[in-house]
Design an enzyme around this catalytic site. Sequence first.
Site, short mmCIF file in Angstrom:
data_model
loop_
_atom_site.label_atom_id
_atom_site.label_comp_id
_atom_site.label_asym_id
_atom_site.label_seq_id
_atom_site.Cartn_x
_atom_site.Cartn_y
_atom_site.Cartn_z
N GLU A 1 4.38 7.87 0.81
CA GLU A 1 4.84 8.73 -0.29
C GLU A 1 3.98 8.56 -1.55
O GLU A 1 3.90 9.46 -2.38
CB GLU A 1 6.32 8.46 -0.62
CG GLU A 1 6.65 7.11 -1.26
CD GLU A 1 6.89 5.98 -0.25
OE1 GLU A 1 6.44 6.11 0.91
OE2 GLU A 1 7.49 4.96 -0.63
N GLN B 1 10.21 -1.86 9.26
CA GLN B 1 10.57 -3.21 9.69
C GLN B 1 11.94 -3.21 10.36
O GLN B 1 12.14 -3.82 11.42
CB GLN B 1 10.57 -4.16 8.48
CG GLN B 1 9.19 -4.31 7.83
CD GLN B 1 9.22 -5.20 6.59
OE1 GLN B 1 10.29 -5.62 6.13
NE2 GLN B 1 8.04 -5.49 6.05
N CYS C 1 8.11 1.41 5.11
CA CYS C 1 8.04 -0.02 4.80
C CYS C 1 9.26 -0.76 5.38
O CYS C 1 9.28 -1.04 6.56
CB CYS C 1 7.87 -0.24 3.30
SG CYS C 1 7.18 -1.85 2.94
N HIS D 1 3.38 2.68 2.25
CA HIS D 1 4.20 3.71 1.60
C HIS D 1 3.41 5.02 1.51
O HIS D 1 2.73 5.26 0.51
CB HIS D 1 4.59 3.27 0.18
CG HIS D 1 5.59 2.16 0.16
ND1 HIS D 1 6.94 2.38 0.19
CD2 HIS D 1 5.43 0.82 0.12
CE1 HIS D 1 7.58 1.22 0.16
NE2 HIS D 1 6.68 0.25 0.12
N1 GLN Z 1 11.29 -6.22 1.89
C1 GLN Z 1 10.20 -5.90 2.77
C2 GLN Z 1 8.99 -6.77 2.52
O1 GLN Z 1 8.86 -7.38 1.49
C3 GLN Z 1 9.85 -4.43 2.64
C4 GLN Z 1 9.31 -4.06 1.30
C5 GLN Z 1 9.34 -2.57 1.03
O2 GLN Z 1 10.08 -1.82 1.65
N2 GLN Z 1 8.56 -2.14 0.07
O3 GLN Z 1 8.13 -6.89 3.36
#
Ligand code: GLN
Length: 559
Positions: A534, A405, A401, A532
């Site tokens: 996991e 990014q 996640c 995710h």
């Molecule tokens: N902060 C990022 C978002 O909101 C990633 C969220 C996360 O890692 N669960 O998109």
Amino acid sequence: MTLFSFGKEKRSRDNNRKFIFVVGGVMSGVGKGIATSSVGTLLEAKGLRVTAIKIDPYINVDAGTMNPTEHGEVFVLDDGDETDQDMGNYERFLNTTLTRINYMTTGRVYQEVIRRERNLEYGGKNVEVVPDIPLEVLRRIKIAADNANADVTLIEIGGTIGEYQNILFLEAARMLKQEYPDDVAFVMVSYLPMPRNIGEIKTKPTQYAARSLNSAGIQADIILARSEVPIDEKRRAKLALFCNVRPEHVISAPDVDSIYDIPLNYERDGLGDALVTILDLPNNRADFGKWKTFVEKSKTATKPLKIAVVGKYFDSGDFVLSDVYISVIEAIKFSSFEVGAKAELTWFNSKDFEKGTKDVSELENFDGVVVPGGFGSSGVEGIISAIRYTRENKIPYLGLCYGMQLATIEYARNVVGLAGAHTTEVNPDTPHPIIAVMDEQREKIAQKKLGGTMRLGKYPASLKKGTQAYAAYGKEEISERHRHRYEVNPAYIEKLEAAGYVFSGQSPDRKLMEIAELPKDAHPFFLGSQFHPELKARPLDPHPLFTAFIKAAVERKRK
Ligand code: GLN
């Protein structure tokens, strides 16, 4: 008079449901969730259909609005519910998929009762805390039991006996027992301290807890005695006498090396027999089947593997780490066992890389690096420099996640050459918003509708053939669980791909980038997922992305 219809009128296997409430004595944090899960695994091994419910006493409607260092991991279900980490334990131990009806909080229960009152659904009656709140609790329990067509429904009541907060949930349990005395059992998971200066296990706090439970109108049927070491006969007899429980229903539950042994230990120590006797269930011999194979695999997996986890929620002392990242930790374990490896995790606080108290070159000594999910700006530059190091030094990398990014931002900055590239979550004025908010999310943020409004739960994605992602899954169509507000900005996809970055997983309409990776000739394993993975890793079904990552780590170690 029948208060609730739990389908007991006709007694047949399909509607003769049994209920086991699991409550905590003395203090929290002694493994009530694992105990509940393990009871589930054990009963399933005895051929029963089991489902599990978690009750959290807080007012929050879900776990999504709490800080990870406060609450621990937020476990997201397929249907998008943001729940407690115990739901993850249930899914892993029962190898099942649960839904939002399996999770309740005080806030959620009140919200529904108040909604109904506003709709005049109480027909002009007084709506009262008792019995209307417990009745709503029981209504939910019944739906969950029916949905799963469960022989046995486990209900874990969060918190500790004696707190004000969970009293209405105990009241619901008492009411159910009163209505169906033969079909409801109470397991008290209690802590028995062993003060160092005394050197022996003390039973008194548990005796008080049992009495406190009595004052809520509930008698424990079974005591799971959690302690550092097994309890002896003398203490068993004491607990039985003073807590009003049969001696063979006091089950010793000492600390163990692996939580996955617990269902087997429970069976060996007579918990299975005790439960089927109390609830008059068929006493089949427990057949642990694949679970046993998994436990054996976990014991023979000894090849050491060093994995670094670089994250930002490491500020509250070491003890919370396992709570915040529990699904990540377990996912790494399951995939390691698959290849006979035992992963040793080292935690890096990304803020140390920023402050210079640690250097990213320390990552050189690791076989793989994981960056888990996160929110907000703190520690982000430290993570980005760690990702750069793993990319340039060809260390296997898995980004979850935020980890995906930030890997994309790193690539944009340092390979594509877009100086100042960022996510608008951290820098709304960045010249290159590589990660940006989606339109529907923008509205929700503007209206401050922030609870339960992220992109949540399962979404399908299509994989590109010939990629690492495709090789890992071995299929084109996948479904994974999400929890985020931000996305890869479509305006930058072409530039990133032209520079060698590959979006190997996309939403079926190709608008959302779900997996990013580097091709195998550029890096042994560099992959991030917007979802995710996991959350779907199971002991009996390790996650393919984690397994691919672990295999790459094993390969690095071999070289
Ligand atoms: N902060 C990022 C978002 O909101 C990633 C969220 C996360 O890692 N669960 O998109």
